[in-house]
Design a protein around this motif. Structure first.
Motif, mmCIF file in Angstrom:
data_model
loop_
_atom_site.group_PDB
_atom_site.id
_atom_site.type_symbol
_atom_site.label_atom_id
_atom_site.label_comp_id
_atom_site.label_asym_id
_atom_site.label_seq_id
_atom_site.Cartn_x
_atom_site.Cartn_y
_atom_site.Cartn_z
ATOM 1 N N ASP A 80 0.903 -1.212 0.079
ATOM 2 C CA ASP A 80 0.100 -0.001 0.043
ATOM 3 C C ASP A 80 0.750 1.116 0.020
ATOM 4 N N VAL A 81 0.848 1.973 -1.116
ATOM 5 C CA VAL A 81 1.573 3.351 -1.236
ATOM 6 C C VAL A 81 0.713 4.376 -1.182
ATOM 7 N N THR A 82 -0.654 4.546 -0.722
ATOM 8 C CA THR A 82 -1.307 5.397 -1.073
ATOM 9 C C THR A 82 -0.777 6.767 -0.101
ATOM 10 N N GLN A 83 -0.015 6.678 1.134
ATOM 11 C CA GLN A 83 0.297 7.852 1.946
ATOM 12 C C GLN A 83 1.337 8.717 0.881
ATOM 13 N N ARG A 84 2.477 7.871 0.401
ATOM 14 C CA ARG A 84 3.259 8.575 -0.511
ATOM 15 C C ARG A 84 2.541 9.422 -1.621
ATOM 16 N N PHE A 85 1.420 8.737 -2.246
ATOM 17 C CA PHE A 85 0.800 9.334 -3.453
ATOM 18 C C PHE A 85 0.105 10.707 -2.853
ATOM 19 N N HIS A 86 -0.351 10.628 -1.963
ATOM 20 C CA HIS A 86 -1.306 11.794 -1.053
ATOM 21 C C HIS A 86 0.051 12.908 -0.745
ATOM 22 N N ALA A 87 0.989 12.512 -0.201
ATOM 23 C CA ALA A 87 1.990 13.371 0.215
ATOM 24 C C ALA A 87 2.530 14.277 -0.970
ATOM 25 N N GLY A 88 2.881 13.319 -2.049
ATOM 26 C CA GLY A 88 3.445 14.099 -3.465
ATOM 27 C C GLY A 88 2.181 14.958 -4.021
ATOM 28 N N ALA A 89 1.049 14.543 -3.912
ATOM 29 C CA ALA A 89 0.144 15.432 -4.315
ATOM 30 C C ALA A 89 -0.065 16.697 -3.641
ATOM 31 N N SER A 90 0.018 16.751 -2.145
ATOM 32 C CA SER A 90 -0.015 17.746 -1.604
ATOM 33 C C SER A 90 1.265 18.781 -1.719
ATOM 34 N N ARG A 91 2.360 18.336 -2.031
ATOM 35 C CA ARG A 91 3.505 19.106 -2.175
ATOM 36 C C ARG A 91 3.631 19.604 -3.755
ATOM 37 N N CYS A 92 2.921 18.995 -4.587
ATOM 38 C CA CYS A 92 2.766 19.474 -5.876
ATOM 39 C C CYS A 92 1.768 20.774 -5.898
ATOM 40 N N LEU A 93 0.523 20.392 -5.053
ATOM 41 C CA LEU A 93 -0.497 21.680 -4.958
ATOM 42 C C LEU A 93 0.180 22.641 -4.148
ATOM 43 N N GLU A 94 1.203 22.652 -3.426
ATOM 44 C CA GLU A 94 1.697 23.897 -2.895
ATOM 45 C C GLU A 94 2.618 24.409 -3.705
ATOM 46 N N GLN A 95 3.437 23.670 -4.638
ATOM 47 C CA GLN A 95 4.386 24.283 -5.875
ATOM 48 C C GLN A 95 3.284 25.135 -6.634
ATOM 49 N N LEU A 96 2.214 24.598 -7.129
ATOM 50 C CA LEU A 96 1.335 25.352 -7.863
ATOM 51 C C LEU A 96 0.782 26.796 -7.228
ATOM 52 N N ARG A 97 0.278 26.605 -5.896
ATOM 53 C CA ARG A 97 -0.257 27.746 -5.285
ATOM 54 C C ARG A 97 1.125 28.732 -5.008
ATOM 55 N N ASP A 98 2.477 28.299 -4.774
ATOM 56 C CA ASP A 98 3.520 29.228 -4.784
ATOM 57 C C ASP A 98 3.584 30.018 -6.138
ATOM 58 N N ALA A 99 3.193 29.400 -7.283
ATOM 59 C CA ALA A 99 3.599 29.814 -8.528
ATOM 60 C C ALA A 99 2.500 30.789 -9.238
ATOM 61 N N ASP A 100 1.398 30.636 -8.571
ATOM 62 C CA ASP A 100 -0.197 31.275 -8.805
ATOM 63 C C ASP A 100 -0.503 30.541 -10.035
ATOM 64 N N CYS A 101 -0.438 29.305 -10.306
ATOM 65 C CA CYS A 101 -0.753 28.423 -11.391
ATOM 66 C C CYS A 101 -2.024 27.761 -11.034
ATOM 67 N N ARG A 102 -2.857 27.720 -12.290
ATOM 68 C CA ARG A 102 -4.307 27.371 -12.382
ATOM 69 C C ARG A 102 -4.428 26.585 -13.177
ATOM 70 N N VAL A 103 -3.548 26.144 -14.115
ATOM 71 C CA VAL A 103 -3.552 25.210 -15.122
ATOM 72 C C VAL A 103 -2.534 24.199 -15.070
ATOM 73 N N ALA A 104 -2.901 22.820 -15.272
ATOM 74 C CA ALA A 104 -1.855 21.767 -15.278
ATOM 75 C C ALA A 104 -2.301 20.969 -16.320
ATOM 76 N N VAL A 105 -0.964 20.286 -17.115
ATOM 77 C CA VAL A 105 -1.065 19.231 -18.248
ATOM 78 C C VAL A 105 -0.395 18.130 -17.767
ATOM 79 N N LEU A 106 -1.109 17.137 -17.147
ATOM 80 C CA LEU A 106 -0.798 15.887 -16.505
ATOM 81 C C LEU A 106 -0.638 14.601 -17.382
ATOM 82 N N LYS A 107 0.250 13.717 -17.007
ATOM 83 C CA LYS A 107 0.217 12.495 -17.929
ATOM 84 C C LYS A 107 -1.037 11.581 -17.720
ATOM 85 N N SER A 108 -1.617 11.320 -18.636
ATOM 86 C CA SER A 108 -2.640 10.492 -18.680
ATOM 87 C C SER A 108 -2.607 9.244 -18.096
ATOM 88 N N LYS A 109 -3.818 8.511 -17.344
ATOM 89 C CA LYS A 109 -3.831 7.238 -16.892
ATOM 90 C C LYS A 109 -2.892 6.915 -15.794
#
Length: 174
Positions: A80-109
């Motif tokens: 079970d690697v769920t916690q690592r996925f949530h931690a990484g998602a939270s860190r990326c959201l912080e990155q986007l907020r710091d950069a005032d970013c409102r659009v993301a192009v992410l890898k499908s699937k």
């Protein structure tokens, strides 16, 4: 006189693997020419939720177990690697907020970045409706989440704006 600054550069987050960085679970990248073209018109913020979550490169493939609520992510060994996925998602959201970013192009699937479809947790290549952990968090925070097949939705208006801006500058110089 009140002037509008036409030189405001939009900010777009892009999955680092789409920009050619070898950060996928298998140590590879998935370069996407359209995603790389965004840098001509935008400030691009490369993100990789799995790296941000502490996964080594390479690491076993991971999938979201279909139908689990809350979402559960497992790797091919069954861990079970769920916690690592949530931690990484939270860190990326912080990155986007710091950069005032409102659009993301992410890898499908991807179990991190998929938007609309993800693999079902059986490791058989079966896709189901769903969102990757980071994609869902970003979407829920108000970020417009696209995948690499939708980049032209961003590129075309940016190209038109650049042409119009350049035409205006040339007219002002005449």
């Amino acid at each position: 006189m009140n002037e509008t600054n036409l030189d405001i550069t939009p900010v777009v987050a892009v999955s680092a693997c789409l920009l050619g960085r070898p950060c996928r679970f298998d140590g590879a990248s998935k370069p996407c020419e359209q995603a790389m073209q965004l840098a001509r018109y935008c400030k691009v913020v490369p993100i990789c939720p799995e790296v941000a979550g502490g996964f080594p490169i390479p690491h076993p493939p991971c999938e979201i177990e279909a139908g689990t609520r809350p979402v559960r992510v497992v790797d091919a060994t069954g861990a079970d690697v769920t916690q690592r996925f949530h931690a990484g998602a939270s860190r990326c959201l912080e990155q986007l907020r710091d950069a005032d970013c409102r659009v993301a192009v992410l890898k499908s699937k991807s179990p991190s970045c998929g938007s609309g479809q993800v693999y079902d947790g059986s490791f058989t290549g079966t896709l189901v409706e769903g969102w990757g952990v980071a994609a869902a968090l970003l979407r829920d925070a108000g970020v417009d989440v696209l995948d690499e097949t939708q980049v032209d939705r961003l590129l075309e208006p940016l190209r038109r704006a650049r042409v119009a801006h350049n035409a205006g500058e040339q007219g002002a110089q005449a």
